[in-house]
Write a protein that holds these residues in place. Structure first.
Motif, PDB file in Angstrom:
ATOM      1  N   PRO A  13      14.866  -0.868 -13.588  1.00  0.00           N
ATOM      2  CA  PRO A  13      15.272  -0.005 -12.600  1.00  0.00           C
ATOM      3  C   PRO A  13      14.123   0.923 -12.137  1.00  0.00           C
ATOM      4  CG  PRO A  13      16.791  -0.127 -14.410  1.00  0.00           C
ATOM      5  CD  PRO A  13      15.425  -1.052 -14.789  1.00  0.00           C
ATOM      6  N   MET A  14      13.937   1.429 -10.900  1.00  0.00           N
ATOM      7  CA  MET A  14      12.785   2.026 -10.343  1.00  0.00           C
ATOM      8  C   MET A  14      13.110   3.671 -11.044  1.00  0.00           C
ATOM      9  SD  MET A  14      10.806   0.156  -9.236  1.00  0.00           S
ATOM     10  CE  MET A  14       9.697   1.223  -8.269  1.00  0.00           C
ATOM     11  N   VAL A  15      14.404   4.008 -11.187  1.00  0.00           N
ATOM     12  CA  VAL A  15      14.691   5.517 -11.525  1.00  0.00           C
ATOM     13  C   VAL A  15      15.204   5.187 -12.723  1.00  0.00           C
ATOM     14  CG1 VAL A  15      16.053   7.301 -11.008  1.00  0.00           C
ATOM     15  CG2 VAL A  15      15.552   5.913  -9.326  1.00  0.00           C
ATOM     16  N   PRO A  16      14.623   5.923 -13.782  1.00  0.00           N
ATOM     17  CA  PRO A  16      14.784   5.867 -15.139  1.00  0.00           C
ATOM     18  C   PRO A  16      16.256   6.293 -15.443  1.00  0.00           C
ATOM     19  CG  PRO A  16      13.178   7.148 -15.091  1.00  0.00           C
ATOM     20  CD  PRO A  16      13.214   6.605 -13.745  1.00  0.00           C
ATOM     21  N   GLU A  17      17.014   5.881 -16.351  1.00  0.00           N
ATOM     22  CA  GLU A  17      18.384   6.237 -16.563  1.00  0.00           C
ATOM     23  C   GLU A  17      18.511   7.378 -17.372  1.00  0.00           C
ATOM     24  OE1 GLU A  17      22.365   4.586 -19.000  1.00  0.00           O
ATOM     25  OE2 GLU A  17      20.665   3.212 -19.004  1.00  0.00           O
ATOM     26  N   ARG A  18      19.246   8.203 -16.992  1.00  0.00           N
ATOM     27  CA  ARG A  18      19.235   9.601 -17.789  1.00  0.00           C
ATOM     28  C   ARG A  18      20.119   9.631 -18.867  1.00  0.00           C
ATOM     29  NH1 ARG A  18      19.194  13.951 -12.496  1.00  0.00           N
ATOM     30  NH2 ARG A  18      17.530  13.342 -11.524  1.00  0.00           N
ATOM     31  N   LEU A  19      19.584   9.948 -19.952  1.00  0.00           N
ATOM     32  CA  LEU A  19      20.709   9.953 -21.279  1.00  0.00           C
ATOM     33  C   LEU A  19      21.175  11.249 -21.221  1.00  0.00           C
ATOM     34  CD1 LEU A  19      18.184   8.135 -23.577  1.00  0.00           C
ATOM     35  CD2 LEU A  19      19.939   7.076 -22.485  1.00  0.00           C
ATOM     36  N   GLU A  39       0.860  -0.984   0.122  1.00  0.00           N
ATOM     37  CA  GLU A  39       0.115  -0.004  -0.022  1.00  0.00           C
ATOM     38  C   GLU A  39       0.811   1.256   0.010  1.00  0.00           C
ATOM     39  OE1 GLU A  39      -2.515  -0.259   3.356  1.00  0.00           O
ATOM     40  OE2 GLU A  39      -3.533  -2.048   2.589  1.00  0.00           O
ATOM     41  N   GLY A  40       0.643   2.175  -0.714  1.00  0.00           N
ATOM     42  CA  GLY A  40       1.275   3.610  -0.994  1.00  0.00           C
ATOM     43  C   GLY A  40       2.713   3.218  -1.434  1.00  0.00           C
ATOM     44  N   GLY A  41       3.097   1.951  -2.275  1.00  0.00           N
ATOM     45  CA  GLY A  41       4.410   1.877  -2.744  1.00  0.00           C
ATOM     46  C   GLY A  41       4.491   2.656  -4.205  1.00  0.00           C
ATOM     47  N   THR A  42       5.554   2.843  -4.610  1.00  0.00           N
ATOM     48  CA  THR A  42       6.115   3.113  -5.698  1.00  0.00           C
ATOM     49  C   THR A  42       5.794   2.314  -7.168  1.00  0.00           C
ATOM     50  OG1 THR A  42       7.878   4.530  -4.619  1.00  0.00           O
ATOM     51  CG2 THR A  42       7.917   4.625  -7.178  1.00  0.00           C
ATOM     52  N   PRO A  43       4.763   2.667  -7.922  1.00  0.00           N
ATOM     53  CA  PRO A  43       4.709   1.635  -9.027  1.00  0.00           C
ATOM     54  C   PRO A  43       5.940   1.706 -10.065  1.00  0.00           C
ATOM     55  CG  PRO A  43       3.863   3.964  -9.439  1.00  0.00           C
ATOM     56  CD  PRO A  43       4.332   4.123  -8.024  1.00  0.00           C
ATOM     57  N   CYS A  44       5.951   0.579 -10.633  1.00  0.00           N
ATOM     58  CA  CYS A  44       7.161   0.108 -11.398  1.00  0.00           C
ATOM     59  C   CYS A  44       6.765   0.892 -12.818  1.00  0.00           C
ATOM     60  CB  CYS A  44       7.352  -1.262 -11.590  1.00  0.00           C
ATOM     61  SG  CYS A  44       8.627  -1.874 -12.850  1.00  0.00           S
ATOM     62  N   THR A  69       7.908  -1.554  -2.428  1.00  0.00           N
ATOM     63  CA  THR A  69       8.288  -0.877  -1.363  1.00  0.00           C
ATOM     64  C   THR A  69       9.065   0.403  -1.502  1.00  0.00           C
ATOM     65  OG1 THR A  69       8.307  -2.906  -0.344  1.00  0.00           O
ATOM     66  CG2 THR A  69       9.513  -1.219   1.011  1.00  0.00           C
ATOM     67  N   PRO A  70       8.841   1.712  -0.870  1.00  0.00           N
ATOM     68  CA  PRO A  70       9.601   2.825  -1.176  1.00  0.00           C
ATOM     69  C   PRO A  70      11.115   2.636  -0.712  1.00  0.00           C
ATOM     70  CG  PRO A  70       7.727   3.239   0.192  1.00  0.00           C
ATOM     71  CD  PRO A  70       7.567   1.781  -0.144  1.00  0.00           C
ATOM     72  N   GLY A  71      11.838   2.936  -1.619  1.00  0.00           N
ATOM     73  CA  GLY A  71      13.421   2.859  -1.376  1.00  0.00           C
ATOM     74  C   GLY A  71      13.768   1.916  -2.261  1.00  0.00           C
ATOM     75  N   ARG A  72      13.245   1.241  -2.998  1.00  0.00           N
ATOM     76  CA  ARG A  72      14.138   0.173  -3.731  1.00  0.00           C
ATOM     77  C   ARG A  72      14.459   0.727  -5.040  1.00  0.00           C
ATOM     78  NH1 ARG A  72      13.179  -5.257  -2.797  1.00  0.00           N
ATOM     79  NH2 ARG A  72      13.636  -5.465  -4.655  1.00  0.00           N
ATOM     80  N   HIS A  73      15.676  -0.038  -5.365  1.00  0.00           N
ATOM     81  CA  HIS A  73      16.219   0.704  -6.605  1.00  0.00           C
ATOM     82  C   HIS A  73      15.699  -0.210  -8.011  1.00  0.00           C
ATOM     83  CE1 HIS A  73      18.836   3.220  -4.550  1.00  0.00           C
ATOM     84  NE2 HIS A  73      18.888   2.383  -3.446  1.00  0.00           N
ATOM     85  N   PHE A  74      15.332  -1.428  -7.853  1.00  0.00           N
ATOM     86  CA  PHE A  74      14.765  -2.298  -8.927  1.00  0.00           C
ATOM     87  C   PHE A  74      13.545  -2.852  -8.376  1.00  0.00           C
ATOM     88  CE2 PHE A  74      19.241  -1.958  -9.099  1.00  0.00           C
ATOM     89  CZ  PHE A  74      19.456  -2.029 -10.612  1.00  0.00           C
ATOM     90  N   CYS A  75      12.568  -3.091  -9.484  1.00  0.00           N
ATOM     91  CA  CYS A  75      11.306  -3.634  -9.127  1.00  0.00           C
ATOM     92  C   CYS A  75      11.562  -5.195  -8.686  1.00  0.00           C
ATOM     93  CB  CYS A  75      10.443  -3.435 -10.366  1.00  0.00           C
ATOM     94  SG  CYS A  75       9.002  -4.314 -10.551  1.00  0.00           S
TER      95      CYS A  75
END
Length: 400
Positions: free
Chosen positions: A194-200, A169-174, A182-188
């Motif tokens: 990757p939860m944070v998309p790579e910046r080109l 509940e209240g997690g970050t969607p992939c 769960t909040p704070g994860r780097h990968f789904c």
């Protein structure tokens, strides 16, 4: 004595096994029946224990009148050996019905036929003992399948279905599968995206056919410039310094070899402490000034037979190499080295050494003919002690 057999054939491989107290076959490991009889039937020689063969009896006729003649009694049939049942059979015999003596006895069976049947039954029993015949084997009750000893079968693991992931509940969607994490994860946790998309990078790169700039190899050009500067400095130094600079480089990397003087002289010497003792190669002999105190102005001189390129000398001050300061003589502290070369030029240098122990002093003089050591001050100068030098060694450049 009982004629019961002590063994019986195995139902699977026909190997002999004990009739009792044996659960598995020794040859094939087959499971033997627990309800098998422990012993065979007794011998047929005993009339009471021998199994009686059931004979068909004729129907009993109606009661005869009293005046009818009585039929003579039928002769007894000779004893015919009965064949033993096959091992492992469970045949059950029922008792025969009682016969009325007043009734007419049935006609006995012919003796030869009974003997022939007995022979056939005996052959069948013997053959079943030697070679197992499935047709002659009695039906056995259904039992559990035999399991060979020492061959256990491991239980197969039970496959379990993957449990459904618990919703967050209240997690970050992939960004790929849109499932909450769960909040704070780097990968789904479901698809490893990757939860944070790579910046080109938005930097503009070289296009097709464009020659890369020279700024990328700046470090290599700097290294080349430094090397060129060093080479130029060496060349200019050689030109400005001339032969002395070149000789200094040669002396620094030259191989050093011992040079032995041919003459020894001194301004003054103590009795039995001649100057030549400073160059005899032994550190337990020494040259002494013969004067108490620091012996300022006294000297020790060594001469060479021909001009020699000197690089350094080793001096061992005191009366011995390992003499302690308490019982040893005074040692030189400051002194001057006066070197004369083949051209008649004199070179003077001042030096300071420690109290005791072999020490090296650099000279670097070309074409030297003599070296004079002039004392100035001394360590542990005392009215009861004199300044002593145990050994003085010279080294020059190797000719080869």
């Amino acid at each position: 004595m009982s004629d019961a057999p002590l063994s019986r054939p195995c139902p699977d491989c026909a190997s002999p096994v004990r009739a009792a107290d044996q659960s598995f076959c020794d040859s094939c490991g087959a499971f033997l029946r627990w309800d098998a009889p422990a012993a065979a039937t007794p011998s047929a020689a005993t009339p009471e224990a021998a199994p009686e063969r059931e004979e068909p009896t004729a129907p009993i006729a109606a009661a005869t009148p009293a005046d009818a003649p009585t039929a003579p009694p039928a002769p007894e049939a000779p004893d015919v050996p009965e064949s033993r049942p096959a091992a492992g059979s469970e045949e059950v015999t029922a008792p025969l019905p009682a016969v009325d003596p007043s009734r007419e006895a049935p006609a006995p069976a012919p003796v030869p036929e009974a003997r022939q049947a007995s022979d056939e039954a005996s052959d069948t029993a013997v053959r079943s003992l030697l070679v197992p015949v499935p047709g002659n084997r009695p039906a056995e009750p259904a039992v559990a399948a035999p399991v060979l000893p020492a061959r256990p079968e491991a239980a197969r693991p039970a496959a379990r279905a993957a449990a459904a992931p618990a919703p967050v509940e209240g997690g970050t969607p992939c960004p790929a599968c849109r499932l909450a994490n769960t909040p704070g994860r780097h990968f789904c946790r479901y698809c490893a995206t990757p939860m944070v998309p790579e910046r080109l990078s938005t930097a503009e790169g070289p296009y097709a056919g464009r020659r890369p700039g020279l700024t990328r190899d700046r470090g290599r050009w700097i290294a080349r410039a430094l090397i060129a500067t060093a080479v130029v400095a060496v060349v200019v130094g050689g030109i400005v310094g001339g032969p002395p600079a070149a000789r200094a480089v040669q002396d620094h990397f030259a191989t050093r070899v011992p040079v032995h003087p041919v003459t020894w002289a001194a301004s003054h010497s103590a009795p039995k402490q001649d100057p030549k003792l400073a160059g005899d190669g032994y550190s337990n002999t020494w040259w002494g000034t013969g004067y108490a105190g620091d012996s300022a102005g006294q000297y020790l001189e060594a001469g060479f037979a021909e001009p020699t390129d000197l690089l350094s000398l080793l001096i061992t001050p005191g009366s011995a190499k390992n003499t302690t300061q308490a019982n040893g003589q005074a040692t030189p502290r400051t002194f001057e080295l006066v070197v004369k070369d083949a051209s008649g030029e004199t070179r003077v240098s001042q030096h300071l050494i420690n109290d005791g122990g072999t020490q090296r002093v650099d000279l670097r003089v070309r074409d030297a003919l003599s070296v004079r050591l002039v004392l100035r001050t001394a360590w542990r100068a005392d009215p009861r002690k004199q300044v002593a030098i145990a050994e003085l060694e010279f080294f020059g450049r190797s000719v080869s």
